[in-house]
Write a protein that holds these residues in place. Structure first.
Motif, PDB file in Angstrom:
ATOM      1  N   PRO A  53       0.845  -1.942   2.800  1.00 29.61           N
ATOM      2  CA  PRO A  53       1.237  -2.816   1.682  1.00 29.61           C
ATOM      3  C   PRO A  53       0.626  -2.361   0.360  1.00 29.61           C
ATOM      4  CG  PRO A  53      -0.429  -3.885   3.043  1.00 29.61           C
ATOM      5  CD  PRO A  53      -0.013  -2.642   3.776  1.00 29.61           C
ATOM      6  N   GLU A  54       1.202  -2.838  -0.721  1.00 30.08           N
ATOM      7  CA  GLU A  54       0.746  -2.455  -2.048  1.00 30.08           C
ATOM      8  C   GLU A  54      -0.709  -2.844  -2.293  1.00 30.08           C
ATOM      9  OE1 GLU A  54       1.946  -4.004  -6.391  1.00 30.08           O
ATOM     10  OE2 GLU A  54       3.571  -2.900  -5.417  1.00 30.08           O
ATOM     11  N   SER A  55      -1.126  -3.951  -1.709  1.00 26.81           N
ATOM     12  CA  SER A  55      -2.510  -4.410  -1.890  1.00 26.81           C
ATOM     13  C   SER A  55      -3.500  -3.393  -1.313  1.00 26.81           C
ATOM     14  CB  SER A  55      -2.711  -5.770  -1.216  1.00 26.81           C
ATOM     15  OG  SER A  55      -2.383  -5.707   0.171  1.00 26.81           O
ATOM     16  N   ILE A  88      -2.997  -0.186  -1.116  1.00 27.21           N
ATOM     17  CA  ILE A  88      -2.977   0.983  -2.018  1.00 27.21           C
ATOM     18  C   ILE A  88      -3.945   0.757  -3.178  1.00 27.21           C
ATOM     19  CG2 ILE A  88      -1.557   2.339  -3.606  1.00 27.21           C
ATOM     20  CD1 ILE A  88       0.856   1.634  -1.797  1.00 27.21           C
ATOM     21  N   LYS A  89      -3.857  -0.416  -3.785  1.00 24.54           N
ATOM     22  CA  LYS A  89      -4.725  -0.738  -4.923  1.00 24.54           C
ATOM     23  C   LYS A  89      -6.191  -0.790  -4.503  1.00 24.54           C
ATOM     24  CE  LYS A  89      -1.230  -3.337  -7.489  1.00 24.54           C
ATOM     25  NZ  LYS A  89      -0.834  -4.667  -8.026  1.00 24.54           N
ATOM     26  N   GLN A 100      -1.873   7.144  -6.793  1.00 28.04           N
ATOM     27  CA  GLN A 100      -1.684   5.692  -6.843  1.00 28.04           C
ATOM     28  C   GLN A 100      -0.429   5.343  -7.664  1.00 28.04           C
ATOM     29  OE1 GLN A 100      -4.096   1.689  -8.184  1.00 28.04           O
ATOM     30  NE2 GLN A 100      -3.715   3.286  -9.667  1.00 28.04           N
ATOM     31  N   LEU A 110       2.680   5.838  -5.561  1.00 28.04           N
ATOM     32  CA  LEU A 110       2.896   4.838  -4.515  1.00 28.04           C
ATOM     33  C   LEU A 110       3.193   3.454  -5.074  1.00 28.04           C
ATOM     34  CD1 LEU A 110       0.240   5.832  -1.823  1.00 28.04           C
ATOM     35  CD2 LEU A 110       2.677   6.409  -1.945  1.00 28.04           C
ATOM     36  N   LEU A 111       2.815   3.216  -6.316  1.00 28.51           N
ATOM     37  CA  LEU A 111       3.125   1.922  -6.933  1.00 28.51           C
ATOM     38  C   LEU A 111       4.481   1.942  -7.643  1.00 28.51           C
ATOM     39  CD1 LEU A 111      -0.340   0.788  -8.383  1.00 28.51           C
ATOM     40  CD2 LEU A 111       0.755   0.127  -6.236  1.00 28.51           C
ATOM     41  N   ASP A 112       5.072   3.138  -7.720  1.00 23.50           N
ATOM     42  CA  ASP A 112       6.417   3.267  -8.288  1.00 23.50           C
ATOM     43  C   ASP A 112       7.423   3.125  -7.141  1.00 23.50           C
ATOM     44  OD1 ASP A 112       8.908   5.035  -8.870  1.00 23.50           O
ATOM     45  OD2 ASP A 112       8.031   4.688 -10.843  1.00 23.50           O
ATOM     46  N   GLU A 113       8.242   2.103  -7.208  1.00 19.57           N
ATOM     47  CA  GLU A 113       9.157   1.787  -6.107  1.00 19.57           C
ATOM     48  C   GLU A 113      10.078   2.961  -5.756  1.00 19.57           C
ATOM     49  OE1 GLU A 113      12.599  -1.542  -5.008  1.00 19.57           O
ATOM     50  OE2 GLU A 113      11.287  -1.845  -6.735  1.00 19.57           O
ATOM     51  N   ARG A 119       7.987   6.002  -4.328  1.00 13.92           N
ATOM     52  CA  ARG A 119       7.490   5.730  -2.979  1.00 13.92           C
ATOM     53  C   ARG A 119       8.628   5.759  -1.960  1.00 13.92           C
ATOM     54  NH1 ARG A 119       3.981   0.496  -0.727  1.00 13.92           N
ATOM     55  NH2 ARG A 119       3.515   1.435   1.301  1.00 13.92           N
TER      56      ARG A 119
END
Length: 214
Positions: free
Chosen positions: A47-49, A51-52, A83, A86-89, A92
C-alpha cells in the motif's frame, strides 16, 4: 559504568550506525534503478502508506546531513526518485505491469501453472526479480527507440515546415521586387510604345514621299 566504558560503548554504537548507513547507501546504489521497489527494498503490491513509511525510514538513515559518506547524495536522490515513481499512479501501474509480465514469462518458460508450488520458492522469486530486470530493460530500449523515431519524425516535419516558410518568403520577396519595379517597367513600355509610334509615322512619311517622287 565508568566514563571510559561509556565512551567505548558510544564509539561502538557510532561505528555500528555508520556501518549500517554505509551498507544501505551501497545497497541503494547497486539496486536496479528502473525497479523502484528494489531501490526502496519493497515488494510489489504494497500500500501507499508502506511506501511513504519506508521512504521516511531510509531517507532519515542515509540523509547527507546524517552521514559523511560521499555517496550519500547520490543514494538519497535515487531513493527520492523511487518514491516519486511509486506514488505516481501511472508510473507505478507501468512498473507493476512489467513485473507481472516477467512472472508470466517465467511461468510459460518453465511450463508452470499459477498454482505450481515452485512459484513460492526463493529460487523462483530470485529468478523473477532477474526476469523483471530483463523486461524493464527491453521496455526502456523500446521506449528510447520510439522516442528517437518520434524526434526524427518531428525533425522532418520541422524541416518541411521551415522549407515551406522559406518558399513563401521567397515568393513574397519576388512579388515585392516585381511590384517595386512596376513604375520602371511602365516607363520602359511607354518609351517603347513612343519609339514604335515614331517609327511607324516615319515609315508612313517615307512611303508618302516615295510615292510623290514616283
Amino acid at each position: 559504568m565508568s566514563s571510559d566504558e561509556q565512551d567505548a560503548l558510544d564509539a561502538l554504537e557510532k561505528e555500528a550506525s555508520d556501518f549500517i548507513k554505509d551498507a544501505e547507501i551501497d545497497r541503494i546504489r547497486k539496486a536496479f534503478q528502473l525497479d523502484a521497489y528494489a531501490v526502496l527494498d519493497l515488494q510489489p503490491g504494497v500500500p501507499e502508506s508502506d511506501i511513504k513509511l519506508q521512504y521516511r525510514k531510509k531517507s532519515l538513515l542515509i540523509h547527507p546531513d546524517k552521514t559523511k559518506n560521499p555517496a550519500a547524495p547520490d543514494a538519497f536522490d535515487r531513493l527520492k526518485k523511487a518514491q516519486t515513481t511509486l506514488l505516481d499512479e501511472k508510473a507505478r501501474a507501468y512498473l507493476d505491469e512489467c513485473i507481472a509480465d516477467a512472472r508470466r514469462l517465467l511461468i510459460r518458460e518453465h511450463k508452470y501453472t499459477v498454482d505450481s508450488p515452485e512459484l513460492q520458492t526463493e529460487e523462483f522469486k530470485k529468478e523473477w526479480r532477474q526476469k523483471t530486470v530483463e523486461v524493464l530493460l527491453e521496455e526502456e530500449a523500446r521506449r528510447r527507440r520510439q522516442l528517437k523515431a518520434k524526434l526524427q519524425e518531428e525533425g522532418r516535419e520541422k524541416r518541411k515546415e521551415e522549407e515551406e516558410l522559406e518558399a513563401r518568403k521567397r515568393k513574397r520577396e519576388q512579388e515585392q521586387a516585381w511590384e517595386n519595379t512596376r513604375d520602371e517597367r511602365i516607363g520602359s513600355w511607354r518609351e517603347f510604345q513612343k519609339g514604335q509610334k515614331k517609327g511607324t509615322d516615319g515609315d508612313k512619311k517615307k512611303k508618302k514621299k516615295m510615292k510623290v517622287l514616283g
